[in-house]
Motif scaffolding. Structure first.
Motif, PDB file in Angstrom:
ATOM      1  N   GLU A 116       0.815  -1.205   0.000  1.00  0.00           N
ATOM      2  CA  GLU A 116       0.000   0.000   0.000  1.00  0.00           C
ATOM      3  C   GLU A 116       0.853   1.262   0.000  1.00  0.00           C
ATOM      4  O   GLU A 116       0.722   2.127  -0.848  1.00  0.00           O
ATOM      5  CB  GLU A 116      -0.884  -0.024   1.246  1.00  0.00           C
ATOM      6  N   ILE A 170      -2.067  -9.727   1.500  1.00  0.00           N
ATOM      7  CA  ILE A 170      -2.640 -10.134   2.785  1.00  0.00           C
ATOM      8  C   ILE A 170      -3.938  -9.393   3.061  1.00  0.00           C
ATOM      9  O   ILE A 170      -4.039  -8.188   2.842  1.00  0.00           O
ATOM     10  CB  ILE A 170      -1.645  -9.859   3.927  1.00  0.00           C
ATOM     11  N   ARG A 171      -4.942 -10.133   3.524  1.00  0.00           N
ATOM     12  CA  ARG A 171      -6.212  -9.515   3.900  1.00  0.00           C
ATOM     13  C   ARG A 171      -6.610  -9.991   5.291  1.00  0.00           C
ATOM     14  O   ARG A 171      -6.428 -11.156   5.615  1.00  0.00           O
ATOM     15  CB  ARG A 171      -7.324  -9.915   2.927  1.00  0.00           C
ATOM     16  N   ASN A 172      -7.160  -9.077   6.058  1.00  0.00           N
ATOM     17  CA  ASN A 172      -7.705  -9.459   7.364  1.00  0.00           C
ATOM     18  C   ASN A 172      -9.204  -9.335   7.324  1.00  0.00           C
ATOM     19  O   ASN A 172      -9.745  -8.430   6.706  1.00  0.00           O
ATOM     20  CB  ASN A 172      -7.164  -8.520   8.456  1.00  0.00           C
ATOM     21  N   LYS A 173      -9.850 -10.250   8.025  1.00  0.00           N
ATOM     22  CA  LYS A 173     -11.303 -10.173   8.074  1.00  0.00           C
ATOM     23  C   LYS A 173     -11.771 -10.654   9.435  1.00  0.00           C
ATOM     24  O   LYS A 173     -11.382 -11.737   9.885  1.00  0.00           O
ATOM     25  CB  LYS A 173     -11.887 -11.048   6.963  1.00  0.00           C
ATOM     26  N   THR A 234     -13.895 -11.779   0.695  1.00  0.00           N
ATOM     27  CA  THR A 234     -12.714 -10.952   0.903  1.00  0.00           C
ATOM     28  C   THR A 234     -11.821 -10.947  -0.328  1.00  0.00           C
ATOM     29  O   THR A 234     -11.293  -9.917  -0.724  1.00  0.00           O
ATOM     30  CB  THR A 234     -11.918 -11.454   2.118  1.00  0.00           C
ATOM     31  N   ASP A 239     -14.067  -3.980  -4.097  1.00  0.00           N
ATOM     32  CA  ASP A 239     -13.273  -2.847  -3.654  1.00  0.00           C
ATOM     33  C   ASP A 239     -11.853  -3.239  -3.274  1.00  0.00           C
ATOM     34  O   ASP A 239     -11.128  -2.482  -2.670  1.00  0.00           O
ATOM     35  CB  ASP A 239     -13.960  -2.119  -2.498  1.00  0.00           C
ATOM     36  N   LYS A 242      -8.008  -1.171  -5.219  1.00  0.00           N
ATOM     37  CA  LYS A 242      -7.603   0.094  -4.597  1.00  0.00           C
ATOM     38  C   LYS A 242      -6.843   0.939  -5.608  1.00  0.00           C
ATOM     39  O   LYS A 242      -6.045   0.431  -6.379  1.00  0.00           O
ATOM     40  CB  LYS A 242      -6.678  -0.207  -3.414  1.00  0.00           C
ATOM     41  N   GLU A 271     -10.458  12.136  -6.498  1.00  0.00           N
ATOM     42  CA  GLU A 271     -10.734  11.859  -5.090  1.00  0.00           C
ATOM     43  C   GLU A 271     -11.671  10.650  -4.967  1.00  0.00           C
ATOM     44  O   GLU A 271     -11.475   9.768  -4.147  1.00  0.00           O
ATOM     45  CB  GLU A 271     -11.391  13.080  -4.442  1.00  0.00           C
ATOM     46  N   GLU A 272     -12.666  10.654  -5.804  1.00  0.00           N
ATOM     47  CA  GLU A 272     -13.706   9.629  -5.750  1.00  0.00           C
ATOM     48  C   GLU A 272     -13.166   8.280  -6.212  1.00  0.00           C
ATOM     49  O   GLU A 272     -13.527   7.232  -5.697  1.00  0.00           O
ATOM     50  CB  GLU A 272     -14.870  10.080  -6.636  1.00  0.00           C
TER      51      GLU A 272
END
Lengths: 357, 357
Positions: A116, A170-173, A234, A239, A242, A271-272
DNA sequence: TGTTAGCACTCCAATTTGACGAGTGCTAAC
DNA sequence: GTTAGCACTCGTCAAATTGGAGTGCTAACA
């Protein structure tokens, strides 16, 4: 009418001049160019032809000419062709780029572990470097394979799922479950999930596999369902796409874009971010003609609010066909040459960083 | 000179009128106000006094008056005092707010599990609702306690550390280690880390504890060092202070801010976010006088580029004193009353959502 | 036949001008 | 203390003026 050699020279001269000054360019200005010894009157005749052919227009009767989108398109296509063919040039560029690559590499390698942040810095650096607005999309997870899943208990009815994909995405849920779960059962569930799902892509997690798992889970069927749903959601979540942007305020450096309503629309789009996904989608379908570099001039862009801009995009590869997109948004009279070079540099660089990881 | 009752009435009338119209307000306009039966000439005399006292100014000789920062300050302070004291009003507001709370609650509860998304939506919703620009800072992790750490092997020399804090704040960190690690040792390390560090805040992870751990780790001392460093760095990392913004383009709705250089600076601040942390810091120090709501008028804001704006901030609490900040950035003539109410609503709402989690 | 010099013409941009109106400060009267 | 009246200031707007850049066209030239 035909676009003969002399017309091409004049057209290029007009566009080049306009890119630099941003002012309509008149016949006298062009007639001063050393390599075509013609009077302003002759130039005027040629200009009239070029206007008739749709490459240039006058903003009003007694003004110089400015390029139309068709004119820009010709200029850019020609430039790209040049780059493709001109081998000498290419070697020179490689040498040139080597310097940038080095400083860039030092810069990037510091933050490899946080994708990120990395992408955000790329957007930022590129914006600062070019004085245009930039966007960088995170690589698309779709089609990527699951490396492993790790469930841990947070509270009696809350489970943390850590989902790791190929390429260390990596994703957290946090999953709220309806039934309580013992440590032992959690372990079992962990094993079940990993043996069943590891190495599979989203597409491969089909119904038969899932229902098989649910049967194996026995009394915890409901729970497995919830977890698998969460995993699938997930991974596939729209979305996940990114997009990082930077340098939105650079557009104020170009008077033709800084009028308040245009600027507002443009910055809103940045921005959107929603509308920017269109560029990413276009890139995905693309067959990579010019080493993945695309130029959108004016209305060619899929985003309404960018009709007065040009957008140059490049794709970078993570691995297994996971691709991300880098875009530069500027005025139509942007420095295409420089922008394309910068993008190529970053492209190579990102490919590099991710392959090493 | 003294600010007597009549002067106060006139001052308030001027400011109120200016908030609505954005135009300098003249003596005739005020003289038409029903509740003070005075001619324009008398008003003019009073206005001259108010100007001398620094509450209002004329943009040029023969124009109406507009409030100075001092004028706004008086108006806002008075309003806050009103809200504090006026109990009837308060009950009314609670009733009013109940409606909003309900729709808001439905909206928020859907995405509780992703704090990032939640805060971004809050910023977005608030911006849409108020027509101003908004910022929301993520709650500060500092001082928060570690819930558990989970290490998993990614590659032979890469470890994924999942760090979970109180309040389910989750961080991932990929650690590249110098020595290879067996499954068994990884398990041991996991246990060691959790028994030693769980329940501690960053401040409590001091040298003695860490060195004790290192001794226990024996031959893997170096590795423990690396992991602990990574954990500490991850928790304390300055850039944990994430700020989400939205509605930057709303400023174009206010002519006094949309001139290109002002707008550019403002939007830059919102995009860059760095300078916004100043507001968060100020809030942290604050002793919460008006239920945590602060109003910065013009130069009172710690950010240079906002000298033509007003900023209203509120804090929300997660737990254990973990606080975040919500800010609204608009023109000086923003609707303070409405903004304060909206912030109070969101504040309650967020407190609620997080406490439940 | 292609090129060029010359000229009348067009149109924008910047400046000037003047009328208008909103609003003020001051004074004198109530 | 309040008010009516009046002269004055200043910004805004629209119209008029000017200057200059650039064009298209024509006629002459190579």
């Amino acid at each position: 009418m035909e676009l003969d050699d002399r017309k091409v020279k004049i057209l290029k001269a007009i566009i080049k001049n306009y890119l630099e000054t941003g002012e309509p360019v008149g016949s006298r200005t062009i007639s001063k160019y050393a390599d075509l010894k013609l009077s302003s009157a002759t130039i005027r005749n040629e200009m009239a032809d070029l206007e008739e052919m749709g490459y240039i227009v006058q903003p009003h009767t007694s003004a110089g000419r400015i390029p139309t989108d068709k004119g820009y398109r010709f200029y850019v296509d020609d430039m790209m062709l040049q780059k493709e063919n001109d081998l000498v040039n290419r070697e020179q560029l490689v040498a040139d780029r080597e310097k940038e690559l080095k400083s860039m590499r030092d810069f990037l390698s510091q933050k490899v572990d946080r994708v990120e942040e990395l992408l955000q810095s790329v957007a930022k650096a590129l914006a600062k470097d070019t004085n245009y607005a930039t966007m960088v999309s995170a690589p698309q997870v779709r089609g990527n394979k699951l490396k492993f899943v790790q469930l841990s208990q947070l509270e009696t009815n809350e489970i943390l799922a850590v989902i790791v994909m190929e390429g260390n995405v990596i994703r957290n849920k946090v999953i709220t479950v309806s039934e309580e779960l013992s440590q032992e059962n959690l372990l079992k569930l962990n094993i079940l999930l990993n043996t069943s799902l590891t190495g599979l892509s989203l597409q491969e997690m089909n119904l038969s596999i899932v229902s098989k798992m649910e049967i194996q889970a026995g009394e915890h069927m409901q729970l497995v369902k919830e977890v698998v749903d969460a995993v699938v959601e997930t991974i596939s979540s729209e979305d996940n796409l990114k997009i990082y942007t930077s340098g939105a305020t650079n557009i104020f450096k170009y008077p033709e874009l800084s009028d308040s309503s245009k600027a507002s629309e443009l910055i809103y789009a940045l921005e959107e971010k929603q509308s920017l996904t269109d560029f990413v989608k276009l890139e995905e379908d693309e067959e990579q003609p010019n080493s993945g570099i695309q130029v959108y001039i004016g209305n060619e862009a899929p985003v309404e609010s960018m009709k007065d801009c040009s957008v140059v995009t490049a794709t970078y590869e993570l691995q297994d066909g996971m691709r991300g997109t880098i875009g530069i948004i500027g005025p139509k009279r942007m420095d295409y040459d420089k922008v394309v070079e910068k993008l190529k540099t970053i492209q190579t660089q990102l490919d590099d960083v991710f392959k090493k990881t």
